[in-house]
Write an enzyme that holds these catalytic residues in place. Structure first.
Site: not given
Ligand code: GLU
Length: 451
Positions: A130, A170
């Protein structure tokens, strides 16, 4: 949990808290997983000797960097950028980027930790990561957002790549930001590869990626309801948030015959007892995605709705609640209010929206409760499908992607039931998701030795 398991959790958490002081969200996310896993770990000498949980809770790498940029007045602004590369045991690091003033290391470590298990549940080969920044896109011009994204990517590009680490969106990072980030990545690296997901449909994006998290959460809810012989049709649904996840959860729930009666943002919520139908949702999408307005404006436009400032929607009676805004947005008292008002099913579209107290209430009352790492995995799963299409240099149809997304959500539900069924026949989806996600990552780590 027996005494031995309880002691294991407390010893483990004491070590974790001492090593990561003050990181409350990270402690919260790890404790939940440790509590689900402890009964298994205390009976497994290998998991203990190989310190698998201790290793999973230590990021493989954390990058923190300065992001300087020029605002429209020509002044220098400075933000902090992060990428937490948590775990690469089952695939390249994968996870979104969040731009929000609350972003700090604790929040990104909790998100990267959750992502590791969520990604494992999708069955696709993706590790956990992340990233993000304390940059606040609210009130910034397009030009300022572009300048910020370019500066952010100028550093981030050294640490990512299609086989290394694949970021996505996100909170605060949607199609516009992914466009600017990808443009700068491509310029600096001189390559057109699938290093970011959530790209536009005409330049490498997957059909249905914008819809995937919200749709996936509804598909998961459908499975949970079906296991109890129930359906979405005719149910009242409270949704929090009004961003990407909330919008498409609202769309799918409505398509499945439910009546969605609330949406919210950080300033308050709207209650529309007549339901947020397709036309009203189209207005919300325009308001939020194009004009970047506030949800309060919905109540000016539709007299059937009431706006409640500085409040969250959990006091409104409903059958199903879909928290789709952010972490810790539903506390114990609000959980009790949902139960008292007849809510029977809670499905997390956001990451960790329910506090530990709220989860205790849901469990006590044996409600259908799906944690985010299972229920919102449709977003990252479709990112995985985007990576797949990019590698093959082709694009599937929306129907094909939807079919795969649906199959993935059904499968996640099935493994949660497999690992989470209690003696009384009810399903502990929290334990099911934690155990299933952990076992896959843990087995890969055991196979790969002390790395
Ligand atoms: N931010 C999204 C999550 O919490 C998607 C992450 C992504 O697609 O890599 O899963």
């Amino acid at each position: 949990m027996n005494e031995q398991a309880r002691k294991y959790v407390e010893d483990f958490m004491n070590r974790l808290i001492a090593r990561n002081p003050g990181e409350q969200e990270f402690h919260q996310a790890v404790r939940e997983v440790a509590e689900s896993l402890a009964p298994h770990i205390v009976t497994s000498p290998v998991l203990q000797q190989m310190k698998v949980l201790d290793r999973i809770a230590e990021p493989e790498r954390v990058v923190i960097f300065r992001v300087p940029w020029l605002n429209d007045r020509g002044e220098i602004e400075i933000n902090r950028g992060y990428r937490v590369q948590m775990n690469s045991a089952i695939g390249p690091y994968k996870g979104g980027i969040r731009f929000h003033p609350s972003v700090n290391l604790s929040i990104l470590k909790f998100l990267a930790f959750e992502q590791t298990f969520k990604n494992a549940l999708t069955t696709l080969p993706m590790g956990g990561a992340k990233g993000g920044s304390d940059f606040n896109p609210k009130g910034k011009s397009d030009n300022e957002v572009m300048k910020f994204c370019q500066s952010f990517m100028t550093e981030l590009q050294r640490h990512i790549g299609q086989d290394t680490d694949v970021p996505a969106g996100d909170i605060g990072v949607g199609g516009r930001e992914i466009g600017y980030l990808y443009g700068q990545y491509k310029r600096l690296r001189d390559e057109f590869t699938g290093t970011l997901t959530g790209k536009g449909r005409d330049w490498g994006g997957s059909p249905l990626r914008p819809e995937a998290t919200g749709y996936g959460a509804c598909y998961f809810a459908e499975e949970m309801l079906a296991a109890r012989g129930e359906k979405f049709a005719g149910k009242r649904v409270c949704i929090s948030g009004s961003g990407n996840v909330a919008q498409y959860a609202c769309e799918k729930a409505t398509q499945l015959g439910a009546r969605v009666v609330t949406l919210s943002d950080s300033s308050g919520f709207i209650h529309d007892p007549e339901g947020i139908d397709t036309a009203k949702l189209a207005y919300v999408m325009e308001l939020k995605n194009i004009f970047r307005g506030r949800i309060r404006e919905y109540a000016d436009r539709y007299p059937s709705a009431t706006y409640y400032p500085n409040a969250r929607p959990w006091s409104i009676p409903c059958d199903i609640a879909l928290p789709c805004a952010t972490q810790n947005e539903l506390n114990g008292a609000e959980a009790q209010a949902l139960v008292d008002n007849g809510c029977r099913c809670i499905v997390e579209g956001a990451n960790m929206p329910s506090t530990p107290d709220a989860i205790r209430v849901f469990r006590q009352h044996r409600l259908l409760f799906a944690p985010g790492k299972a229920a919102n995995a449709g977003g990252v799963a479709t990112s995985g499908l985007e990576m797949c299409q990019n590698s093959m240099r082709l694009q599937w149809t929306p129907e094909e992607v939807d079919q795969r997304l649906h199959a993935i959500m059904r499968n996640i539900h099935a493994v949660c039931v497999h690992y989470g069924t209690r003696a009384d026949g009810s399903v502990d989806y929290v334990a099911g998701a934690n155990i299933a996600g952990f076992m896959k990552v843990a087995n890969a780590m055991l196979a790969q030795g002390c790395v």
